[in-house]
Write a protein that holds these residues in place. Structure first.
Motif, PDB file in Angstrom:
ATOM      1  N   LEU A   1       0.849  -1.254   0.167  1.00 13.62           N
ATOM      2  CA  LEU A   1      -0.080   0.019  -0.035  1.00 13.62           C
ATOM      3  C   LEU A   1       0.656   1.531  -0.043  1.00 13.62           C
ATOM      4  O   LEU A   1       0.477   2.206  -0.609  1.00 13.62           O
ATOM      5  N   LEU A   2       1.893   1.218   0.506  1.00 10.98           N
ATOM      6  CA  LEU A   2       2.902   2.346   0.795  1.00 10.98           C
ATOM      7  C   LEU A   2       4.268   2.189  -0.045  1.00 10.98           C
ATOM      8  O   LEU A   2       5.167   1.342   0.531  1.00 10.98           O
ATOM      9  N   PRO A   3       4.216   2.604  -1.396  1.00  5.48           N
ATOM     10  CA  PRO A   3       5.448   2.398  -2.122  1.00  5.48           C
ATOM     11  C   PRO A   3       6.704   2.587  -1.435  1.00  5.48           C
ATOM     12  O   PRO A   3       7.152   3.871  -0.675  1.00  5.48           O
ATOM     13  N   GLY A   4       7.533   1.645  -1.236  1.00  6.61           N
ATOM     14  CA  GLY A   4       8.909   1.743  -0.759  1.00  6.61           C
ATOM     15  C   GLY A   4       9.003   1.607   0.552  1.00  6.61           C
ATOM     16  O   GLY A   4      10.052   1.177   1.177  1.00  6.61           O
ATOM     17  N   HIS A   5       7.776   1.417   1.181  1.00  5.29           N
ATOM     18  CA  HIS A   5       7.706   1.082   2.653  1.00  5.29           C
ATOM     19  C   HIS A   5       6.752  -0.118   3.215  1.00  5.29           C
ATOM     20  O   HIS A   5       6.887  -0.634   4.279  1.00  5.29           O
ATOM     21  N   GLY A   6       6.125  -0.673   2.047  1.00  5.37           N
ATOM     22  CA  GLY A   6       5.331  -2.001   2.583  1.00  5.37           C
ATOM     23  C   GLY A   6       3.946  -1.371   2.949  1.00  5.37           C
ATOM     24  O   GLY A   6       3.307  -0.645   2.013  1.00  5.37           O
ATOM     25  N   GLY A   7       3.525  -2.026   3.931  1.00  6.17           N
ATOM     26  CA  GLY A   7       2.220  -1.928   4.267  1.00  6.17           C
ATOM     27  C   GLY A   7       2.083  -0.959   5.720  1.00  6.17           C
ATOM     28  O   GLY A   7       3.046  -0.633   6.086  1.00  6.17           O
ATOM     29  N   VAL A   8       0.947  -0.597   5.996  1.00  2.00           N
ATOM     30  CA  VAL A   8       0.741  -0.050   7.051  1.00  2.00           C
ATOM     31  C   VAL A   8       1.111  -0.486   8.254  1.00  2.00           C
ATOM     32  O   VAL A   8       1.904   0.118   9.304  1.00  2.00           O
ATOM     33  N   LEU A   9       0.938  -1.948   8.625  1.00  4.74           N
ATOM     34  CA  LEU A   9       1.449  -2.648   9.668  1.00  4.74           C
ATOM     35  C   LEU A   9       2.889  -2.629   9.795  1.00  4.74           C
ATOM     36  O   LEU A   9       3.437  -2.748  10.952  1.00  4.74           O
ATOM     37  N   ASP A  10       3.722  -2.489   8.710  1.00  7.47           N
ATOM     38  CA  ASP A  10       5.093  -2.494   8.553  1.00  7.47           C
ATOM     39  C   ASP A  10       5.624  -1.214   9.137  1.00  7.47           C
ATOM     40  O   ASP A  10       6.667  -1.129   9.889  1.00  7.47           O
ATOM     41  N   ARG A  11       4.685  -0.123   9.047  1.00  7.47           N
ATOM     42  CA  ARG A  11       5.121   1.060   9.756  1.00  7.47           C
ATOM     43  C   ARG A  11       4.783   1.329  11.146  1.00  7.47           C
ATOM     44  O   ARG A  11       5.374   2.032  11.786  1.00  7.47           O
ATOM     45  N   VAL A  12       4.013   0.593  11.599  1.00  7.34           N
ATOM     46  CA  VAL A  12       3.382   0.762  12.819  1.00  7.34           C
ATOM     47  C   VAL A  12       3.396  -0.352  13.750  1.00  7.34           C
ATOM     48  O   VAL A  12       2.842  -0.326  14.912  1.00  7.34           O
ATOM     49  N   ASP A  13       4.218  -1.467  13.443  1.00  2.00           N
ATOM     50  CA  ASP A  13       4.225  -2.496  13.988  1.00  2.00           C
ATOM     51  C   ASP A  13       4.829  -2.249  15.786  1.00  2.00           C
ATOM     52  O   ASP A  13       4.011  -2.988  16.632  1.00  2.00           O
ATOM     53  N   ALA A  14       5.744  -1.562  15.693  1.00  2.00           N
ATOM     54  CA  ALA A  14       6.147  -1.358  17.241  1.00  2.00           C
ATOM     55  C   ALA A  14       5.393  -0.508  17.941  1.00  2.00           C
ATOM     56  O   ALA A  14       5.485  -0.442  19.272  1.00  2.00           O
ATOM     57  N   LEU A  15       4.559   0.323  17.368  1.00  2.00           N
ATOM     58  CA  LEU A  15       3.804   1.246  17.867  1.00  2.00           C
ATOM     59  C   LEU A  15       2.444   0.465  18.475  1.00  2.00           C
ATOM     60  O   LEU A  15       1.684   1.059  19.393  1.00  2.00           O
TER      61      LEU A  15
END
Length: 277
Positions: free
Chosen positions: A250-264
């Protein structure tokens, strides 16, 4: 790839920052609700749900949380709830990491699906109520996770020798985790120094924890950093079990939302728990 990551990050910041800094919290609440819906969609996909079912679950969860908001759920105190969610995260940390990647697929489908969706909703509730406590409080929680991640990355690159969880995330090391903890301690010390100099209003996570006692602050920071690592590891475990690199594209270059917020996901409700005790 780097260009994609930068462009995506700039676009996200252009949308998120105005809502985050706006005095009325409703735009930020509504925008973050979209993250809940996309996170729920990704979680359903990671657990083997069909595309249509995953999309439906994301939409239904978003509608349920919107109704929760409409009925005043965001304005209530959830002190006991944060304790329950905190205990659940600790139990999952021990249970999932002990059973490993292979053990995740042996867990009953419905419990693992719905527990994950429940925890995503709890993280959203904690995110919104953290913003209601003040911009400084929310930013201090977010920066704790970001500092732990950045310091762990560079510390691991420079000093990493002993693997933290090789079967789950081979790139993580004990040295990196310790570097993350040191980075967060330095961040907290600088924040408290700024507060003491009149540059802050002492409403940050670090200020609130310090007011509860230096020992409580130190133990709490250690716990939050450890759980930020756990959040990252647990998502990596689920992705490995599902045989995918990212939660989505979903987020080009970053993967998905869960990839960005997993630690949060664990840190937000746990931060609310610690300042509510």
């Amino acid at each position: 790839m780097l260009r994609q990551r930068i462009i995506t990050a700039l676009l996200l910041l252009a949308v998120l920052l105005p809502a985050l800094f706006y005095s009325d919290t409703r735009p930020f609440t509504a925008l973050s609700l979209l993250l809940v819906m996309t996170g729920a969609w990704e979680w359903a996909r990671l657990n083997g749900c069909r595309p249509g079912v995953s999309l439906a679950l994301g939409l239904l969860l978003g509608l349920a949380m919107a109704l929760f908001w409409f009925l005043g759920g965001l304005d209530r105190s959830w002190r006991v709830g944060w304790i329950v969610v905190g205990l659940l995260w600790v139990a999952l940390a021990f249970g999932m990491l002990a059973r490993g990647v292979a053990g995740w697929s042996n867990w009953p489908f419905l419990p693992r699906l719905w527990v994950g969706l429940f925890l995503i909703c709890c993280a959203w509730l904690a995110l919104v109520q953290a913003r209601q406590l003040g911009l400084a409080f929310l930013l201090s929680v977010l920066m704790l996770v970001w500092m732990a991640d950045v310091a762990a990355y560079f510390g691991g690159k420079a000093f990493g020798r002993r693997k933290l969880a090789p079967s789950v995330s081979p790139a993580k090391s004990w040295e990196g985790a310790i570097s993350g903890l040191i980075g967060v301690c330095l961040l907290a010390a600088c924040w408290l120094w700024a507060d003491a100099g009149g540059l802050g209003d002492r409403s940050s996570l670090y200020g609130r924890l310090w007011q509860m006692g230096p020992l409580w602050a130190a133990v709490s920071l250690f716990f939050l950093v450890a759980m930020s690592v756990v959040g990252d590891l647990l998502e990596s475990l689920v992705k490995r079990s599902a045989g995918v690199k990212d939660s989505s594209q979903l987020l080009p270059g970053h993967g998905g939302v869960l990839d960005r917020v997993d630690a949060l996901l664990p840190v937000l409700p746990l931060a609310m728990m610690l300042v509510s005790l």
